[in-house]
Design an enzyme around this catalytic site. Sequence first.
Site, PDB file in Angstrom:
ATOM      1  N   ARG A 106       0.821  -1.216   0.000  1.00  0.00           N
ATOM      2  CA  ARG A 106       0.000   0.000   0.000  1.00  0.00           C
ATOM      3  C   ARG A 106       0.850   1.259   0.000  1.00  0.00           C
ATOM      4  O   ARG A 106       0.413   2.318  -0.433  1.00  0.00           O
ATOM      5  CB  ARG A 106      -0.947   0.015   1.207  1.00  0.00           C
ATOM      6  CG  ARG A 106      -1.852   1.256   1.246  1.00  0.00           C
ATOM      7  CD  ARG A 106      -2.929   1.138   2.310  1.00  0.00           C
ATOM      8  NE  ARG A 106      -2.402   1.113   3.659  1.00  0.00           N
ATOM      9  CZ  ARG A 106      -2.036   2.198   4.357  1.00  0.00           C
ATOM     10  NH1 ARG A 106      -2.109   3.394   3.809  1.00  0.00           N
ATOM     11  NH2 ARG A 106      -1.602   2.084   5.593  1.00  0.00           N
ATOM     12  N   TYR A 109      -9.112  17.096 -19.782  1.00  0.00           N
ATOM     13  CA  TYR A 109      -9.892  15.861 -19.760  1.00  0.00           C
ATOM     14  C   TYR A 109     -11.127  16.075 -18.884  1.00  0.00           C
ATOM     15  O   TYR A 109     -11.068  16.724 -17.830  1.00  0.00           O
ATOM     16  CB  TYR A 109      -9.008  14.743 -19.205  1.00  0.00           C
ATOM     17  CG  TYR A 109      -9.699  13.451 -18.916  1.00  0.00           C
ATOM     18  CD1 TYR A 109     -10.412  12.764 -19.895  1.00  0.00           C
ATOM     19  CD2 TYR A 109      -9.618  12.879 -17.650  1.00  0.00           C
ATOM     20  CE1 TYR A 109     -11.036  11.564 -19.623  1.00  0.00           C
ATOM     21  CE2 TYR A 109     -10.234  11.669 -17.361  1.00  0.00           C
ATOM     22  CZ  TYR A 109     -10.941  11.019 -18.355  1.00  0.00           C
ATOM     23  OH  TYR A 109     -11.561   9.825 -18.081  1.00  0.00           O
ATOM     24  N   ASP A 147      -0.602  17.309 -17.467  1.00  0.00           N
ATOM     25  CA  ASP A 147      -1.072  16.005 -17.924  1.00  0.00           C
ATOM     26  C   ASP A 147      -0.495  15.795 -19.321  1.00  0.00           C
ATOM     27  O   ASP A 147      -0.904  16.444 -20.280  1.00  0.00           O
ATOM     28  CB  ASP A 147      -2.600  15.976 -17.955  1.00  0.00           C
ATOM     29  CG  ASP A 147      -3.154  14.614 -18.375  1.00  0.00           C
ATOM     30  OD1 ASP A 147      -2.414  13.814 -18.971  1.00  0.00           O
ATOM     31  OD2 ASP A 147      -4.348  14.366 -18.119  1.00  0.00           O
ATOM     32  N   LYS A 189      -3.041   4.419 -20.754  1.00  0.00           N
ATOM     33  CA  LYS A 189      -3.016   4.703 -22.181  1.00  0.00           C
ATOM     34  C   LYS A 189      -1.691   4.251 -22.810  1.00  0.00           C
ATOM     35  O   LYS A 189      -1.392   3.073 -22.819  1.00  0.00           O
ATOM     36  CB  LYS A 189      -3.271   6.192 -22.401  1.00  0.00           C
ATOM     37  CG  LYS A 189      -4.417   6.785 -21.573  1.00  0.00           C
ATOM     38  CD  LYS A 189      -5.744   6.086 -21.741  1.00  0.00           C
ATOM     39  CE  LYS A 189      -6.936   6.856 -21.197  1.00  0.00           C
ATOM     40  NZ  LYS A 189      -6.961   7.065 -19.742  1.00  0.00           N
TER      41      LYS A 189
END
Length: 394
Positions: A58, A112, A184, A209
């Site tokens: 984690r 986005y 981004d 992506k």
Amino acid sequence: MTITRQEKVNTARGAATEAVHAGHPDARPGQPVVAPIVRSSTFHWAGPDDGTDLLYSRYGNNPNQLSVAAKIAALEGTEAALALASGMAAISMTLLSATGAGDHIVASRHLYGATHALLSGELPRRGIVTTFVDPGDPDAWGAALTPRTRVVLIELPTNPTLRVFDIGPARDAASSAGALLAADMTFATPINIRAADHGVDAVIHSATKYLGGHSDLIAGAVAGSAALIDRVAKMMKLYGGSIDPQAAWLLERGIRTLPARMDRHNRTAQALAEWFTGVDGVSEVVHPGLPDHPDHECAARMLRGFGGMVSIVLEGGAGAADRFCSNLTLAAAAPSLGGVETLVSQPRHTSHADLSRAAREDLGIPDGFVRISVGLEDLEDLKADFAAAVASAV
């Protein structure tokens, strides 16, 4: 010590070499060439005297998580990187690590759709407000700054309109305010541009992506200084946004072929965009590599490749776009992008569905707009598929 520090930096090595070798331990007889997936959630540790860090998946310091992070940092040319559970985890953890109640963000209005929703709907509930600006206006960035501005956020190229705005004005505004410049860079990848070389502090990717490249994982990434990555990692621990070790392993496997894939994506998308300009029924073709693109000069100056995305606008509007997508036989009508297969989507149904028709049109996304993520298929086969789909749409 940051959990994702790139321990061995060799700036003389090229991107293709780094994509294959960065993040791997030194070769030793008997060791596997490909590192195994380490499925353990926890690791033996009695205390600081053990001479090792406390490892817990984690925390993002599982061997697979560390290895892929080092590879991303090498490609971006940054001190460190962090792999997370998704692109939205990457951008949200970055923003939350840099802001608190009463703080301010200046962001491009070309973002986005989910990022826009985060900034306009979710962060205000936490007392963090955003001013959206036109990135094509160099003066807009500085004019939007306030004494509480902590982040300046850009996207390049933009999704889905493929605008390529100069990084300079946003960088200068962030610098003058002492703010973090976050970007981004999902559509560009570090193969087409290394954003840190242009002054970007936090380089963010939806690794789902192009970095993954095979439509088989969900992941995100942030690259930057060791101090920045430490802050993002602390936020990730609190919100539980760490990447699963198997997804980290798949992501690293995908990155090994990123330079080769991007070369073909770039070339095929350019050729397909040029072909679409002569197809009846297509009223507009959007690709930064076309001379009539509004940002062609800027893209040619900043990018090493124009990218694998092409957008078109069909003359028949929404109905034509629906028919076009329904009649594809090779390309797949599906959300997401950056895979080896060609994927086609309508932003009005997917990434920008939450915006009104007027708001989409204001961003350059009219009804009839179709986004194409050009895959690795043969160009002539893609032309045949798209020609038949356009003919069925008119």
